[in-house]
Every structure is written in structure tokens, then in C-alpha cells.
Design an enzyme around this catalytic site. Structure first.
Site, short mmCIF file in Angstrom:
data_model
loop_
_atom_site.label_atom_id
_atom_site.label_comp_id
_atom_site.label_asym_id
_atom_site.label_seq_id
_atom_site.Cartn_x
_atom_site.Cartn_y
_atom_site.Cartn_z
N LYS A 119 -7.05 3.45 -3.33
CA LYS A 119 -7.47 3.42 -1.93
C LYS A 119 -7.70 4.84 -1.45
CE LYS A 119 -5.47 2.04 2.57
NZ LYS A 119 -4.32 1.34 3.20
N ASP B 82 0.86 -1.19 0.00
CA ASP B 82 0.00 0.00 0.00
C ASP B 82 0.90 1.24 0.00
OD1 ASP B 82 -1.74 -2.12 0.57
OD2 ASP B 82 -3.05 -0.83 1.78
N LYS C 211 -10.56 0.36 -2.54
CA LYS C 211 -10.43 0.11 -1.10
C LYS C 211 -10.71 1.39 -0.31
CE LYS C 211 -7.13 -1.23 2.52
NZ LYS C 211 -5.76 -1.71 2.83
#
Length: 309
Positions: free
Chosen positions: A208, A145, A245
């Protein structure tokens, strides 16, 4: 494709109006609610990102990742043999080896995700970001991430943002890359849309919303904009495997269901898999297990009756 980016326009009042309608959606009940909640469990990135993380609490987190819901509750729902686990375990790079070893010892194939690239601020040199990504992959992380440099968005340096994300994607190698946009710090929904597009053009496997450390994290207006960017990217390119996400501030079972329903509405049922949808959360699983306990027994669990998430 800068021409594409320059044409972006977001109708903010319409997005906000739709987001308000989402909050009024009727909730599901009974077995339907239990089914949605178990689906949510399989999409959770079970996370610990604290300064006092130790090998022991990471090991406990990994045990919970393998057995997210009590076995007797799953048996009552006839779901005990379906292999329900969370989507991933997410930790800092220094704790990746601990997580990998704990999951291996437990005989569990849940992937380890690691935040990197100057998380959460992004205010580190690019060389340092790339080195951190490579180390996390070397330690065994199967998902990375990354977090973007917000300044590149706020100053309109779209080519610079593209190049940064592209280099991060290359550093990830075989690991999947989720690109955190830190939407609460991008200034406008138009910037959120543009940053989403750039991230996908540069090869992100997921986009995300947040690090979870900003003042404003996952919100429905931001989610709508990002999902519609994914949809447009698919229409324009035919490339369908970019996931979404939301992360930060998602704490209740009802919030998790609402996000799942929104993904179903905006992107379709095919996105409701751990491969294309994740929920970033540290405390959400506890509330989901509590609601499933209530569904099975008719009463809420006492504090000692559910293992710590």
C-alpha cells in the site's frame, strides 16, 4: 534475498515521463464510465480514521458500506441484484468491535480492516506494534494495514525491515496483511521498489502506498514502481497473489478510473478484483455516487439527495 535488492535500479526520468502520459489518458464516457465506477466502488476500503470517531459514525459508515450506491440508481443500471458493496471498512483498532457488530447486525459480510503497528508514524516499539495487531485481530478485524518503520529503509537496514514485517505477518494470523510503505517519506523511487520487494518477501498480502497522513500520498510514479515490483516478484517466484492499494488523496471519480486503468495496463485484468486491488479513501465514494447520479438522471444531485459517505 539481499542480492536481488542490491541490484535494484529505477530510471526515474522514464517513470516520471510515463506518469505524465497517464494524466493525459482519455476518459471513458457513458455506460463504460458507469461500469468502471461501479468496479471502483467494489474495491474501496471505506475509511474513517479520525480522533473523534464514535460508535455512531462507524455504524453510519458500515451502513454506507452495505449500500454504497442508492438502490434506485442501481436499478436504473440493472445492477441492483449484483450485491455491490465496498471492499472493506477500515477503522482504528478501538473501533473494530463497533464495525464488526454493525456489519453483523446489517447482515453484511464486508470485512473489517484495521490500521495497526504504530499507524501512522510507525514510531512505536516492535512489541507494541505486535500487541496492537493481535488485539485488532482478536476484536474481529479480517484485514490489518500495518505501517513500516521508515528509518529502516532510510538507513538501508533491509534485513531489519524484513524481520519486522515477517513478525507482523505472523501476528496477523489468518487476517490478510496490507503493508503501508509511506512512500512519500522513503526518499527515492529506488527505496520504494526495494521496500516493496522486502514487504512481499516477508509475506505481505498487499503493498500500500500511504497512510493518508503524509504530505505526499498516492502518486502515479510511486504506483508504477510498486506495480512493476509486484510484476517482477511474480516473474521471479511464480507467486501471483500480492495486491496493490493506492491510498491518500484519491478524491474524484476520474482519479479512481485512472488508477483502475493503470492497474489494468501494468498488472492485467486479473488484478481488477477486491482480492488484489483496493482504493484507500474516505471521500471518494461521494463523488462516484454523484457521477453515477448524473449518468442516470442527467443532472447532479443536491446535497440532501445522497446519503453521506
Amino acid at each position: 534475498e539481499l542480492g536481488w535488492i542490491s541490484k535494484v535500479y529505477v530510471n526515474r526520468p522514464a517513470v516520471v515521463r510515463h506518469a505524465e502520459q497517464i494524466k493525459k489518458w482519455k476518459t471513458v464516457k457513458g455506460n463504460w464510465q458507469a461500469a468502471w465506477l461501479l468496479k471502483a466502488v467494489t474495491c474501496i476500503d471505506l475509511t474513517t480514521l479520525s480522533g473523534d470517531d464514535t460508535p455512531s459514525n462507524v455504524q453510519r459508515l458500515c451502513s454506507k458500506a452495505k449500500h454504497p450506491i442508492r438502490e434506485d440508481l442501481l436499478k436504473a443500471l440493472d445492477m441492483h441484484d449484483k450485491g455491490i458493496t465496498v471492499g472493506a471498512v477500515c477503522v482504528y483498532p478501538a473501533r473494530v468491535s463497533d464495525a464488526v457488530n454493525a456489519l453483523k447486525a446489517a447482515g453484511c459480510n464486508v470485512p473489517v480492516a484495521s490500521v495497526a503497528a504504530g499507524f501512522p508514524s510507525g514510531q512505536t516499539p516492535l512489541e507494541t506494534k505486535l500487541a496492537e495487531i493481535r488485539l485488532a485481530v482478536e476484536y474481529g478485524a479480517r484485514e490489518i494495514d500495518i505501517v513500516i518503520s521508515r528509518s529502516l529503509v532510510l538507513t538501508g537496514q533491509w534485513e531489519g525491515l524484513y524481520e519486522e514485517i515477517r513478525l507482523c505477518r505472523a501476528a496477523c494470523g489468518e487476517a490478510h496483511m496490507k503493508t503501508i510503505l509511506a512512500t512519500g517519506e522513503l526518499g527515492s523511487l529506488a527505496n520504494v521498489y526495494k521496500a516493496s520487494m522486502i514487504a512481499m518477501m516477508a509475506g505481505s498480502d498487499f503493498i500500500k502506498t500511504s497512510t493518508g497522513k503524509e504530505v505526499e500520498n498516492a502518486t502515479f510514479p510511486v504506483g508504477i514502481v510498486m506495480m512493476r515490483a509486484i510484476k517482477e516478484y511474480y516473474w521471479q517466484t511464480g507467486y501471483k497473489v500480492v495486491g496493490f492499494k493506492p491510498a491518500g488523496g484519491i478524491r474524484t471519480a476520474q482519479e479512481a478510473i485512472t488508477w483502475l486503468m493503470l492497474v489494468k495496463e501494468e498488472l492485467g485484468v486479473e488484478w481488477l478484483t477486491p482480492e488484489l486491488f483496493r482504493l484507500g479513501a474516505s471521500s471518494l465514494l461521494g463523488d462516484i455516487e454523484q457521477q453515477i447520479f448524473y449518468h442516470v438522471t442527467g443532472s447532479y444531485a443536491l446535497q440532501h439527495e445522497l446519503a453521506m459517505a
